[in-house]
Design an enzyme around this catalytic site. Sequence first.
Site, PDB file in Angstrom:
ATOM      1  N   GLY A  45      29.328  45.277  36.362  1.00 55.04           N
ATOM      2  CA  GLY A  45      29.177  46.650  35.920  1.00 55.04           C
ATOM      3  C   GLY A  45      30.295  47.128  35.024  1.00 55.04           C
ATOM      4  N   ILE A  46      30.729  48.362  35.246  1.00 53.41           N
ATOM      5  CA  ILE A  46      31.784  48.964  34.441  1.00 53.41           C
ATOM      6  C   ILE A  46      33.062  48.130  34.516  1.00 53.41           C
ATOM      7  CG2 ILE A  46      33.359  50.938  34.329  1.00 53.41           C
ATOM      8  CD1 ILE A  46      30.953  52.724  35.044  1.00 53.41           C
ATOM      9  N   LYS A  79      36.535  60.425  44.949  1.00 58.44           N
ATOM     10  CA  LYS A  79      36.780  60.436  43.512  1.00 58.44           C
ATOM     11  C   LYS A  79      37.581  61.668  43.097  1.00 58.44           C
ATOM     12  CE  LYS A  79      34.994  56.537  42.391  1.00 58.44           C
ATOM     13  NZ  LYS A  79      35.833  55.481  41.778  1.00 58.44           N
ATOM     14  N   ARG A 106      36.037  41.808  46.215  1.00 58.07           N
ATOM     15  CA  ARG A 106      36.018  41.308  47.592  1.00 58.07           C
ATOM     16  C   ARG A 106      34.877  40.336  47.841  1.00 58.07           C
ATOM     17  NH1 ARG A 106      33.913  46.343  51.347  1.00 58.07           N
ATOM     18  NH2 ARG A 106      32.148  46.981  50.052  1.00 58.07           N
ATOM     19  N   TYR A 131      31.664  60.090  48.678  1.00 55.93           N
ATOM     20  CA  TYR A 131      31.992  59.512  47.374  1.00 55.93           C
ATOM     21  C   TYR A 131      32.674  60.534  46.482  1.00 55.93           C
ATOM     22  CZ  TYR A 131      31.178  57.340  42.783  1.00 55.93           C
ATOM     23  OH  TYR A 131      31.331  56.810  41.527  1.00 55.93           O
ATOM     24  N   ASP A 152      40.144  42.646  49.180  1.00 58.59           N
ATOM     25  CA  ASP A 152      39.597  43.952  49.543  1.00 58.59           C
ATOM     26  C   ASP A 152      40.715  44.963  49.322  1.00 58.59           C
ATOM     27  OD1 ASP A 152      38.749  46.285  50.772  1.00 58.59           O
ATOM     28  OD2 ASP A 152      38.032  45.312  52.599  1.00 58.59           O
ATOM     29  N   VAL A 153      40.555  45.839  48.336  1.00 58.12           N
ATOM     30  CA  VAL A 153      41.643  46.759  47.989  1.00 58.12           C
ATOM     31  C   VAL A 153      41.939  47.746  49.110  1.00 58.12           C
ATOM     32  CG1 VAL A 153      41.349  46.580  45.489  1.00 58.12           C
ATOM     33  CG2 VAL A 153      40.071  48.328  46.771  1.00 58.12           C
TER      34      VAL A 153
END
Length: 251
Positions: free
Chosen positions: A16-17, A158, A37, A154, A62-63
């Site tokens: 994706g992005i 953000k 991950r 979400y 995994d951040v």
Amino acid sequence: MSGEGRVAVVSGGAAGIGYSIAERLAADGFIVAILTRTEGAAEQAAEEIGRGGGNARGYRADVGDRAQVDAVLARIRDDLGPLSVVVANAAVAPKRPFLETTQEEWENTLRINLTGTFNLVQAGLPDLLAAGAGRVILISSSSAQRGAPQMAAYASSKGGQLAMTKALAMEFSKQGITVNTVVPSSIDTPSVAKKRAEGQLPSAEEMSKFIPVGRMGTGADIAGAVSYLASEDASYVTGQTLSVNGGSFIG
């Protein structure tokens, strides 16, 4: 800041992005470390970028797990050298009515999206401070600016990134480090296509009717903004939110 030979890390960079960002930074001359991950996904993405002439390496982490972040950045430093650019892009975007959202879902979303950003940026900053220069770029969402139904976790995560950007820009600007956020909206990614196929979203043609420029955005549109913020041209730009949305939301 020339990309030539410098190291940029991109979390969530295998699809994706994130993949578009990794691909563009590699084209700009950066050595790109891709984090994800998912087993094998980062390595595969790096190979694809390599076939296109870019220099990239894939790493699994995994951040949201600080020990994993510290360990993977140590590997990246050993393999590639110190970091110059940190792009925090990894995220999950669960959609569920607020009253049905469990505490576990809430905490996991914040763990990956917001704590994951904290982990990656805090662990990467020492390299930038040692060099007296560097770029930190967060990838947020228009959900943080205008809200999103059934996506409270979400949007909240953000929104935290937007606040973090302002705070870090104030704290580290005198050390030669800029901190900015790119805010995508209406980007046609594989995850959006999947939701469209499941009937959760209208067609791209229908969505484009509500976007002033007349089309949905692409990963390349976001990558272009990141490329600018990572460049020397953006040395006087910090603490900013760059909305890349085709004019679909002004604010």
